[in-house]
Scaffold this motif. Sequence first.
Motif, short mmCIF file in Angstrom:
data_model
loop_
_atom_site.label_atom_id
_atom_site.label_comp_id
_atom_site.label_asym_id
_atom_site.label_seq_id
_atom_site.Cartn_x
_atom_site.Cartn_y
_atom_site.Cartn_z
N GLU A 33 1.19 -6.79 7.88
CA GLU A 33 0.30 -7.89 7.48
C GLU A 33 -0.62 -8.31 8.61
O GLU A 33 -1.75 -8.72 8.38
CB GLU A 33 1.12 -9.09 7.01
CG GLU A 33 1.66 -8.95 5.62
CD GLU A 33 2.39 -10.18 5.16
OE1 GLU A 33 2.19 -10.56 4.00
OE2 GLU A 33 3.16 -10.76 5.95
N PRO A 85 -4.10 -6.35 7.14
CA PRO A 85 -3.85 -7.36 6.11
C PRO A 85 -4.32 -6.96 4.72
O PRO A 85 -3.68 -7.31 3.73
CB PRO A 85 -4.58 -8.59 6.61
CG PRO A 85 -5.51 -8.13 7.67
CD PRO A 85 -4.98 -6.84 8.20
N SER A 118 -1.70 -4.03 3.55
CA SER A 118 -0.28 -4.12 3.93
C SER A 118 0.67 -4.02 2.75
O SER A 118 1.68 -3.31 2.81
CB SER A 118 -0.03 -5.41 4.71
OG SER A 118 -0.34 -6.53 3.91
N ARG A 119 0.39 -4.71 1.68
CA ARG A 119 1.29 -4.69 0.52
C ARG A 119 1.39 -3.29 -0.08
O ARG A 119 2.48 -2.82 -0.39
CB ARG A 119 0.83 -5.68 -0.55
CG ARG A 119 1.17 -7.09 -0.22
CD ARG A 119 0.55 -8.06 -1.20
NE ARG A 119 0.93 -9.44 -1.06
CZ ARG A 119 0.90 -10.18 0.03
NH1 ARG A 119 0.54 -9.66 1.15
NH2 ARG A 119 1.25 -11.44 0.02
N THR A 141 6.78 -8.86 -1.21
CA THR A 141 5.35 -8.63 -1.44
C THR A 141 4.73 -9.56 -2.47
O THR A 141 3.53 -9.48 -2.70
CB THR A 141 5.10 -7.17 -1.88
OG1 THR A 141 5.81 -6.93 -3.10
CG2 THR A 141 5.54 -6.19 -0.83
#
Length: 138
Positions: A68, A72, A75-76, A123
Motif C-alpha cells: 500500500e 498504492p 496494492s490490492r 483488502t
Amino acid sequence: MNRVRRAGAVISAVGLAVVSWVGVGPLLGHRFIVTGGPPGRETLEIGLAPVVVVASTLAGWGSFALLERLLPRFSRRIWTITAGTLLVPSFAPLLAPGMKVATRIALSVPHPAVAGVLIPGLTWIPARPAWAPSGGRA
C-alpha cells in the motif's frame, strides 16, 4: 479504523483455523493419523498450527501494508493475486502418501477458510456514503 478491521480479520482467520482443526476431526469421528516418514503411525495434534497461522497472517498483513505504501494504486490487486497464488502450494503436503482421504479433507479445510476470511478482510474497501463528495469538480 483500518487497523482495527484488519486486526479483526487476522484474529478471525486464526480463530477459524483453530476451530476448523479442532472441530472437523471430531466431527468426522476420527483422529488425524499419517503413516510413512518415521516408523509407525504419527498422530497429528494441533501443536504449532496456531503459531504458523498467526505468523502467516501477520506476514500477509505486513506485506499488504508495504504494498500500500509502495504501489498504492495496484496494492490490492497485486496482494490478492499473490495470496491466491500462495494458497495453491499450501495444499502440497496433503498429496504426500500415507493419509486417509478423510484426513486429507479435514486437513484441507483450514486453508480456504483462512484465505476466505483474510483476503477480503485485509483488502476490503468501505463503500462511500451517498452524501460523501465524489472527489470530482462541483
